[in-house]
Structure formats: structure tokens, C-alpha cells
Design an enzyme around this catalytic site. Structure first.
Site, mmCIF file in Angstrom:
data_model
loop_
_atom_site.group_PDB
_atom_site.id
_atom_site.type_symbol
_atom_site.label_atom_id
_atom_site.label_comp_id
_atom_site.label_asym_id
_atom_site.label_seq_id
_atom_site.Cartn_x
_atom_site.Cartn_y
_atom_site.Cartn_z
ATOM 1 N N ASP A 114 13.829 1.686 11.132
ATOM 2 C CA ASP A 114 12.933 0.805 11.881
ATOM 3 C C ASP A 114 11.954 1.734 12.585
ATOM 4 O OD1 ASP A 114 11.604 -0.739 13.740
ATOM 5 O OD2 ASP A 114 13.357 -1.960 14.236
ATOM 6 N N THR B 5 -1.514 -7.221 -1.697
ATOM 7 C CA THR B 5 -0.144 -6.743 -1.449
ATOM 8 C C THR B 5 0.708 -7.949 -1.051
ATOM 9 O OG1 THR B 5 -0.338 -6.454 0.948
ATOM 10 C CG2 THR B 5 -1.067 -4.592 -0.412
ATOM 11 N N LEU C 224 0.832 -1.216 0.000
ATOM 12 C CA LEU C 224 0.000 0.000 0.000
ATOM 13 C C LEU C 224 0.862 1.259 0.000
ATOM 14 C CD1 LEU C 224 -2.804 -1.072 2.540
ATOM 15 C CD2 LEU C 224 -2.757 -1.327 0.052
ATOM 16 N N TYR D 1 -2.609 -8.043 16.390
ATOM 17 C CA TYR D 1 -2.862 -7.148 15.243
ATOM 18 C C TYR D 1 -4.073 -6.250 15.515
ATOM 19 C CZ TYR D 1 -3.393 -5.827 10.300
ATOM 20 O OH TYR D 1 -3.492 -5.137 9.117
HETATM 21 N N1 LIG Z 1 -2.941 -5.877 2.697
HETATM 22 C C1 LIG Z 1 -4.041 -5.854 3.410
HETATM 23 O O1 LIG Z 1 -4.992 -6.577 3.136
HETATM 24 C C2 LIG Z 1 -4.180 -4.900 4.568
HETATM 25 C C3 LIG Z 1 -5.453 -4.754 5.156
HETATM 26 C C4 LIG Z 1 -5.612 -3.879 6.221
HETATM 27 C C5 LIG Z 1 -4.530 -3.162 6.694
HETATM 28 N N2 LIG Z 1 -3.318 -3.306 6.105
HETATM 29 C C6 LIG Z 1 -2.216 -2.514 6.660
HETATM 30 O O2 LIG Z 1 -1.610 -1.785 5.627
HETATM 31 C C7 LIG Z 1 -0.249 -1.509 5.960
HETATM 32 C C8 LIG Z 1 0.607 -1.865 4.765
HETATM 33 O O3 LIG Z 1 0.518 -3.261 4.565
HETATM 34 P P1 LIG Z 1 0.809 -3.964 3.158
HETATM 35 O O4 LIG Z 1 -0.334 -4.861 2.897
HETATM 36 O O5 LIG Z 1 1.201 -2.945 2.169
HETATM 37 O O6 LIG Z 1 2.018 -4.902 3.589
HETATM 38 P P2 LIG Z 1 3.508 -5.066 3.036
HETATM 39 O O7 LIG Z 1 4.072 -6.192 3.821
HETATM 40 O O8 LIG Z 1 3.500 -5.130 1.554
HETATM 41 O O9 LIG Z 1 4.205 -3.693 3.471
HETATM 42 C C9 LIG Z 1 4.559 -3.410 4.792
HETATM 43 C C10 LIG Z 1 5.882 -2.673 4.774
HETATM 44 O O10 LIG Z 1 6.204 -2.326 6.128
HETATM 45 C C11 LIG Z 1 7.599 -2.530 6.287
HETATM 46 N N3 LIG Z 1 7.921 -2.716 7.702
HETATM 47 C C12 LIG Z 1 7.658 -3.781 8.487
HETATM 48 N N4 LIG Z 1 8.173 -3.588 9.716
HETATM 49 C C13 LIG Z 1 8.770 -2.371 9.705
HETATM 50 C C14 LIG Z 1 9.491 -1.621 10.671
HETATM 51 N N5 LIG Z 1 9.715 -2.080 11.915
HETATM 52 N N6 LIG Z 1 9.955 -0.405 10.316
HETATM 53 C C15 LIG Z 1 9.776 0.084 9.059
HETATM 54 N N7 LIG Z 1 9.114 -0.607 8.104
HETATM 55 C C16 LIG Z 1 8.620 -1.815 8.426
HETATM 56 C C17 LIG Z 1 7.934 -3.754 5.441
HETATM 57 O O11 LIG Z 1 9.318 -3.850 5.158
HETATM 58 C C18 LIG Z 1 7.055 -3.498 4.215
HETATM 59 O O12 LIG Z 1 7.767 -2.771 3.230
HETATM 60 C C19 LIG Z 1 0.044 -2.328 7.226
HETATM 61 O O13 LIG Z 1 -0.018 -1.479 8.344
HETATM 62 C C20 LIG Z 1 -1.089 -3.327 7.259
HETATM 63 O O14 LIG Z 1 -1.379 -3.752 8.561
HETATM 64 C C21 LIG Z 1 -3.105 -4.161 5.054
#
Ligand SMILES: NC(=O)c1ccc[n+]([C@@H]2O[C@H](COP(=O)([O-])OP(=O)(O)OC[C@H]3O[C@@H](n4cnc5c(N)ncnc54)[C@H](O)[C@@H]3O)[C@@H](O)[C@H]2O)c1
Length: 253
Positions: free
Chosen positions: A59, A196, A17, A161
Site C-alpha cells: 500500500d 486504462t 500505465l 484529485y
Molecule cells: N488513465 C488516465 O486517463 C490518466 C490520466 C492522467 C493521470 N493518470 C494517472 O496515472 C496513474 C495510473 O493510472 P491508470 O490509469 O493506469 O489507473 P489503473 O487504475 O489502471 O492503475 C492504478 C493502479 O494503482 C494501484 N493502486 C491504487 N491504490 C494503491 C495503493 N494505495 N497502493 C498501491 N497501489 C495502489 C491499483 O491497484 C492499480 O493497479 C494514476 O496516478 C492516475 O491518476 C491516469
């Protein structure tokens, strides 16, 4: 605020995202600074986006790293007017599983990344935004976090979560109230299920059952659709202090 003049720090901007939002901003003519723990992917993606994108290994759960990276990002872009929190981890697990009770430090780690990290991003971004000249509407900046519908309908195995995402939802109104005098807005988006890398491990069977759980459109959302919502929040000054569900009417069971 004008989307094309966005100067955004994006946590978790190397993937999913956050990466989708970064592309939308750069395509519109704005600048992005990606803050992510994944250095290889972050550098590669910033290079792919071009000169309006930069990467700072961070981080998000570490206080000094967030402070230093946002300072560098602000110097690099000539200020910050938008912060988008997308860094997050799933942290699935039962309280009491067959393997034993969930360790407290596992739960703590999910809190540190998803919740404390969102606080640190908010604090440091707002600190820089306070220095901005207000636009004609009195705005100095906007902070947009990514919650989840699991904040409201946490599923079995989502104890950590859901707790962190509900905590994040709870930060939005007090942040909006505190920063109102500075013309800085705070919002969150609560996505349903999005396509994603976080969802890549899902088997075909589970994928189909997840599609079926979304009334319309019965599919995963896309990073482009998420970015469209971010764009609207940036552009619409009345959006402040609340959470937008973006879920195709999905209600988790
Ligand atoms: N994909 C879904 O269905 C969904 C649904 C609801 C909420 N979300 C939320 O959306 C956000 C993005 O998720 P996504 O689906 O793009 O996942 P993703 O795994 O593609 O991206 C998450 C990113 O966060 C980074 N990350 C993880 N730990 C970290 C840290 N300690 N410091 C800095 N960066 C860190 C990872 O390296 C990665 O690039 C998250 O907060 C997730 O909970 C996703």
C-alpha cells in the site's frame, strides 16, 4: 541512462500505465519490481512478464510497507536506478454534493495515496539510488511520477484529485534540486486521457465527448505511448525538474 539496464520499481505496476511501462522495460531487457495493492493482479502480471519481473504487495500510502518493499525489490534486482510512480486513485466528488459534504477523511485518503505515496516512493527509491556507482554522465538514477493535466485544469468534481496532482507537480523541482548532487533526476508526466482500467466505466456518450475534447489525435492515449515518454526521460539526462504534458493538445474544460 540506458533503458535496457533499467532496474525499476513501479508503483501501481499491476495495471494500466504502470503495467505498460513494466512491459516496455522488460521487452528492452531491463528488470522491474511491481509495487501494488492488488496482490492477485500483481502476481499474475509479474508471472506473465517473466523472470525479469517481480511483485511486492504494497500500500503506497503506508510508510513501513513502502520502505520494506523497496528494500526487498533492491535486493531482488541488485539495486534500483529508476522509480516510476503510477499508483493513484480518482477520488471524484464534489465539496458539497446532494449526498452531503465531502468527508475530510475521504479527501485525506486521496491525499495519502496520490501525494504522500509519491513522496514515500521518492524518498525510499532515492535512498537506494544514492548507493549506485554513477554512470559516465554522473547519473545514479531517475524518478518519474505520473501527475495529470487535472493538476492544471481541474474539472468540476475533481477537488481531491486535482489537489493531489498539483501537489505532486510541486514536489518535482525541489526533489530535482535536492538530488542534483547525487546525480538523481526527478520528472513528472502529466497525461491527458488514457485508455486504462481507470477509464473503463466511462459510457459511450462520455467517451465520444472525451475523444472530441482532444484536438489531435482525437482518441485516448495508450499505455505504450506513455511508456515511450518514460523511455525518453530515462535516456535523456537533460530532462530534470519538470513536467511533460502528454495530452494531444487536450485542455480540460
Ligand atoms: N488513465 C488516465 O486517463 C490518466 C490520466 C492522467 C493521470 N493518470 C494517472 O496515472 C496513474 C495510473 O493510472 P491508470 O490509469 O493506469 O489507473 P489503473 O487504475 O489502471 O492503475 C492504478 C493502479 O494503482 C494501484 N493502486 C491504487 N491504490 C494503491 C495503493 N494505495 N497502493 C498501491 N497501489 C495502489 C491499483 O491497484 C492499480 O493497479 C494514476 O496516478 C492516475 O491518476 C491516469
Amino acid at each position: 541512462m540506458n533503458f535496457s539496464s533499467t532496474k525499476a520499481v513501479i508503483s501501481g505496476g499491476a495495471s494500466g500505465l504502470g503495467a505498460g511501462v513494466a512491459k516496455a522495460i522488460v521487452d528492452a531487457g531491463g528488470q522491474v519490481a511491481l509495487l501494488d495493492i492488488n496482490e492477485e493482479q500483481g502476481n499474475a502480471y509479474a508471472a506473465e512478464l517473466g523472470t525479469n519481473a517481480s511483485f511486492f504487495k504494497t500500500d503506497i500510502s503506508k510508510d513501513e510497507q513502502v520502505t520494506a518493499s523497496i528494500e526487498k525489490a533492491s535486493n531482488h534486482m541488485g539495486g534500483i536506478n529508476t522509480a516510476i510512480g503510477c499508483a493513484g486513485v480518482l477520488g471524484n466528488g464534489r465539496i458539497l454534493s446532494k449526498k452531503g459534504p465531502m468527508p475530510g477523511d475521504f479527501f485525506q485518503k486521496v491525499v495519502d495515496i496520490n501525494l504522500v505515496g509519491s513522496f514515500l516512493l521518492t524518498r525510499e527509491a532515492a535512498k537506494h539510488m544514492q548507493q549506485n556507482e554513477p554512470n559516465e554522465q554522473g547519473e545514479r538514477g531517475v524518478i518519474i511520477h505520473t501527475a495529470s493535466i487535472a493538476a492544471f485544469e481541474g474539472q468540476f468534481g475533481q477537488i481531491a484529485y486535482s489537489a493531489t496532482k498539483a501537489g505532486l507537480v510541486g514536489m518535482i523541482l525541489p526533489a530535482a534540486r535536492e538530488f542534483a548532487r547525487d546525480g538523481i533526476r526527478a520528472m513528472a508526466i502529466a497525461p491527458g486521457i488514457f485508455e486504462t482500467p481507470m477509464m473503463e466505466g466511462v459510457s459511450d456518450d462520455i467517451r465520444q465527448s472525451l475523444y472530441d475534447s482532444v484536438p489531435f489525435p482525437s482518441r485516448f492515449g495508450t499505455p505504450d505511448e506513455f511508456a515511450l515518454t518514460v523511455r525518453h526521460i530515462v535516456e535523456n539526462p537533460m530532462l530534470n525538474g519538470s513536467v511533460i504534458r502528454l495530452d494531444g493538445a487536450c485542455r480540460l474544460q
